[in-house]
Design a protein around this motif. Structure first.
Motif, PDB file in Angstrom:
ATOM      1  N   ASN A 103       0.739  -0.995   0.015  1.00  0.00           N
ATOM      2  CA  ASN A 103       0.111  -0.702   0.206  1.00  0.00           C
ATOM      3  C   ASN A 103       0.854   1.262   0.202  1.00  0.00           C
ATOM      4  OD1 ASN A 103      -1.248   2.126   0.449  1.00  0.00           O
ATOM      5  ND2 ASN A 103      -2.797   1.226   2.294  1.00  0.00           N
ATOM      6  N   PHE A 117      -7.252   1.930   2.765  1.00  0.00           N
ATOM      7  CA  PHE A 117      -7.684   1.647   2.232  1.00  0.00           C
ATOM      8  C   PHE A 117      -7.341   2.070   0.755  1.00  0.00           C
ATOM      9  CE2 PHE A 117     -10.894   3.000   5.879  1.00  0.00           C
ATOM     10  CZ  PHE A 117     -10.810   1.365   6.479  1.00  0.00           C
ATOM     11  N   SER A 118      -6.090   2.461   0.838  1.00  0.00           N
ATOM     12  CA  SER A 118      -5.365   2.677  -0.355  1.00  0.00           C
ATOM     13  C   SER A 118      -5.263   4.485  -0.555  1.00  0.00           C
ATOM     14  CB  SER A 118      -5.208   2.014  -1.287  1.00  0.00           C
ATOM     15  OG  SER A 118      -4.849   0.120  -1.170  1.00  0.00           O
ATOM     16  N   ASP A 159      -6.659 -10.173   4.737  1.00  0.00           N
ATOM     17  CA  ASP A 159      -7.619 -10.105   3.667  1.00  0.00           C
ATOM     18  C   ASP A 159      -9.071 -10.834   3.859  1.00  0.00           C
ATOM     19  OD1 ASP A 159      -9.143  -9.998   1.067  1.00  0.00           O
ATOM     20  OD2 ASP A 159      -8.290 -11.385   0.954  1.00  0.00           O
ATOM     21  N   PRO A 208     -10.358  -3.775   2.193  1.00  0.00           N
ATOM     22  CA  PRO A 208      -9.048  -3.868   2.343  1.00  0.00           C
ATOM     23  C   PRO A 208      -7.947  -4.203   3.072  1.00  0.00           C
ATOM     24  CG  PRO A 208     -10.428  -1.515   2.024  1.00  0.00           C
ATOM     25  CD  PRO A 208     -11.099  -2.687   2.153  1.00  0.00           C
TER      26      PRO A 208
END
Length: 168
Positions: free
Chosen positions: A59, A64-65, A131, A140
């Motif tokens: 990331n 959440f990116s 995950d 995410p």
């Protein structure tokens, strides 16, 4: 002058358990990320249950990116935010070491924030590996540092709610 020095030393001494907790989180976070980096290639996954995988994800953004594709500047921006948060949290731990829930929350956030800053500085991205998914939706991927930050944030809200209730 001696009284001020004694008070300072006392406050510093009372904040060490909170710094130790942050260190435990940091070490656990870095050890788990190291295990993932050693055992998985980017994108590899191991199904554990019908709703959980161990994966290797990178990331470059925030939670959440967010801003993951921003071109690289975000690495330094999020590192700077992490360093500023670290300074602020240590200041708050020193000022309020007797407030147990508050300090637990802050030290949890501190350990997680430093864990993710270490990743950004070492790799240029944060290593995520937890995950969770259900019915085709994947939450995410995240890591222990993210979990500690989340627990810390929830505890901060709880601490404030309890403080407000007590004030009534």
């Amino acid at each position: 002058m001696a009284a001020a020095s004694g008070t300072s030393t006392s406050a510093l001494g009372r904040m060490w358990p909170w710094l130790a907790w942050a260190l435990v989180i940091l070490v656990a976070d870095q050890v788990t990320k190291s295990l993932i980096l050693d055992a998985y290639r980017l994108g590899d996954a191991t199904p554990i249950t019908s709703f959980f995988n161990i994966v290797r994800a990178h990331n470059t953004g925030a939670a959440f990116s967010f801003l993951a594709d921003a071109g690289g500047w975000q690495r330094w921006a999020f590192t700077g935010i992490g360093v500023a948060a670290t300074i602020f949290i240590v200041w708050q731990l020193r000022a309020h070491p007797e407030q147990k829930l508050f300090c637990f929350a802050l030290s949890s956030i501190l350990g997680g924030a430093v864990g993710n800053v270490v990743d950004r500085m070492m790799h240029g991205y944060v290593v995520d590996f937890l995950d969770f998914y259900a019915r085709g939706y994947h939450f995410p991927a995240f890591n222990l540092a993210d979990s500690a930050i989340t627990v810390g944030a929830v505890c901060l809200v709880l601490d404030e709610l309890l403080r407000m209730k007590k004030a009534k």
